[in-house]
Design a protein around this motif. Structure first.
Motif, mmCIF file in Angstrom:
data_model
loop_
_atom_site.group_PDB
_atom_site.id
_atom_site.type_symbol
_atom_site.label_atom_id
_atom_site.label_comp_id
_atom_site.label_asym_id
_atom_site.label_seq_id
_atom_site.Cartn_x
_atom_site.Cartn_y
_atom_site.Cartn_z
ATOM 1 N N VAL A 30 0.835 -1.197 0.000
ATOM 2 C CA VAL A 30 0.000 0.000 0.000
ATOM 3 C C VAL A 30 0.870 1.247 0.000
ATOM 4 N N GLU A 31 0.301 2.305 -0.538
ATOM 5 C CA GLU A 31 0.922 3.628 -0.539
ATOM 6 C C GLU A 31 0.046 4.565 0.286
ATOM 7 N N PRO A 32 0.582 5.703 0.715
ATOM 8 C CA PRO A 32 -0.215 6.651 1.496
ATOM 9 C C PRO A 32 -1.516 7.014 0.784
ATOM 10 N N GLY A 33 -2.620 6.918 1.507
ATOM 11 C CA GLY A 33 -3.917 7.241 0.952
ATOM 12 C C GLY A 33 -4.689 6.049 0.436
ATOM 13 N N ASP A 34 -4.030 4.906 0.248
ATOM 14 C CA ASP A 34 -4.726 3.715 -0.237
ATOM 15 C C ASP A 34 -5.732 3.224 0.800
ATOM 16 N N VAL A 35 -6.955 2.952 0.343
ATOM 17 C CA VAL A 35 -7.981 2.404 1.224
ATOM 18 C C VAL A 35 -7.772 0.902 1.355
ATOM 19 N N ILE A 36 -7.693 0.429 2.573
ATOM 20 C CA ILE A 36 -7.465 -0.987 2.856
ATOM 21 C C ILE A 36 -8.789 -1.725 2.974
ATOM 22 N N ALA A 37 -9.753 -1.092 3.633
ATOM 23 C CA ALA A 37 -11.065 -1.715 3.822
ATOM 24 C C ALA A 37 -12.095 -0.648 4.156
ATOM 25 N N VAL A 38 -13.360 -0.985 3.893
ATOM 26 C CA VAL A 38 -14.478 -0.118 4.258
ATOM 27 C C VAL A 38 -15.345 -0.897 5.244
ATOM 28 N N ILE A 39 -15.626 -0.283 6.384
ATOM 29 C CA ILE A 39 -16.436 -0.914 7.416
ATOM 30 C C ILE A 39 -17.735 -0.125 7.556
#
Length: 293
Positions: A78-87
């Motif tokens: 991942v890079e800064p700002g990348d969304v990993i997950a949405v809860i």
């Protein structure tokens, strides 16, 4: 590496009890009844992600209504700002579980990130990077999992699944030869015997005793190179003790088959990851779980 769900739930239950205690006073006093929300878990620096499923399990532990949508999976960069997950789900449990979920995700991702950096340094050599038992009490299974996500491998999990004869065992047993002989007499024939040594004299004694793996502890490049020549493929060579990003490639070049590093887990920097709430709605009471219209 597979993580037992029961073990994970025990870890999460303990972490939530430690953090929440008798109740999340801030959330209980500020979050409106029926509030539902959507939160984005995102990276704030470059790294390798590990532990997404652990973060998901935290929120599910607090509410069965949670929806966890993956944007990244374990092992992804991942890079800064990348969304990993949405809860998405009830706002209260999301806010209550935020810190526990992020603590696990950040720590495991930090371990995976550091492991990946070091394994990349020894590419091209016939050498593997492994962890040690220098882990956070109670989190060993998770931290060792994170090492594998980063491309490393696991040393023994505990005192129960491997024989590693260290300096104090040698002193108590009366020498390397005695220690190895006693281990051979009691251990299953399928189990390897590893011996830690600190100099070339110890290497010769371990070889004579028939050790399967010889751990070279806190030796410099020249000493490791000499030890590798002495061993001459009669045992596997492990290097340990103070290995860093700056020295790993040098030990691999000197002929180490295995490099074990406690620093993969005991002093790693957590990856900077955060959770931002993006949307708030108030659900009518007739739509709340467990409330009949």
């Amino acid at each position: 590496m597979h993580i037992n769900v029961k073990l994970l739930d025990e870890i999460i239950a303990g972490a939530i009890k430690e953090d929440v205690g008798t109740g999340d006073l801030t959330t209980m006093s500020t979050v409106p009844e029926g509030a539902v929300t959507e939160g984005y878990i995102y990276a704030k620096e470059t790294g390798v992600i590990a532990g997404t499923w652990a973060a998901e399990r935290v929120f599910q532990f607090l509410s069965h209504e949670m929806q966890f949508t993956y944007r990244k999976r374990d092992g992804d960069i991942v890079e800064p700002g990348d969304v990993i997950a949405v809860i998405s789900g009830p706002a209260g449990p999301i806010l209550t579980g935020e810190r526990v979920a992020l603590n696990l995700l950040q720590r495991l991702s930090g371990i995976a990130t550091r492991t990946a950096a070091i394994t990349n340094m020894v590419k091209g050599f016939n050498c593997i990077i492994v962890d040690t038992r220098k882990t956070t009490p109670g989190l060993r299974a998770l931290e060792k999992y994170a090492v594998t996500v980063g491309g490393g491998r696991n040393h023994r999990f505990g005192l129960y699944d491997g024989i590693l004869i260290k300096d104090n065992h040698i002193k108590v047993a009366g020498g390397i030869a005695n220690a190895v002989a006693m281990a051979r007499a009691k251990a299953p024939h399928t189990l390897k015997v590893e011996v830690e040594v600190e100099d070339l004299k110890g290497v010769c004694e371990a070889l004579e005793a028939g050790a399967d793996i010889i751990m070279l502890d806190n030796m410099d490049f020249e000493a490791v190179s000499e030890a590798v020549k002495l061993i001459n493929h009669r045992a596997q060579v492990e290097v340990s003790g103070g290995v860093t990003e700056d020295t790993a490639a040098g030990y691999a070049r000197a002929g180490a088959d295995i490099i074990s590093m406690g620093a993969l887990t005991h002093s790693v920097k957590s990856l900077d990851i955060s959770l931002d709430i993006r949307e708030i709605k108030i659900r009518p009471r007739s739509q709340e779980a467990g409330v009949r219209s």
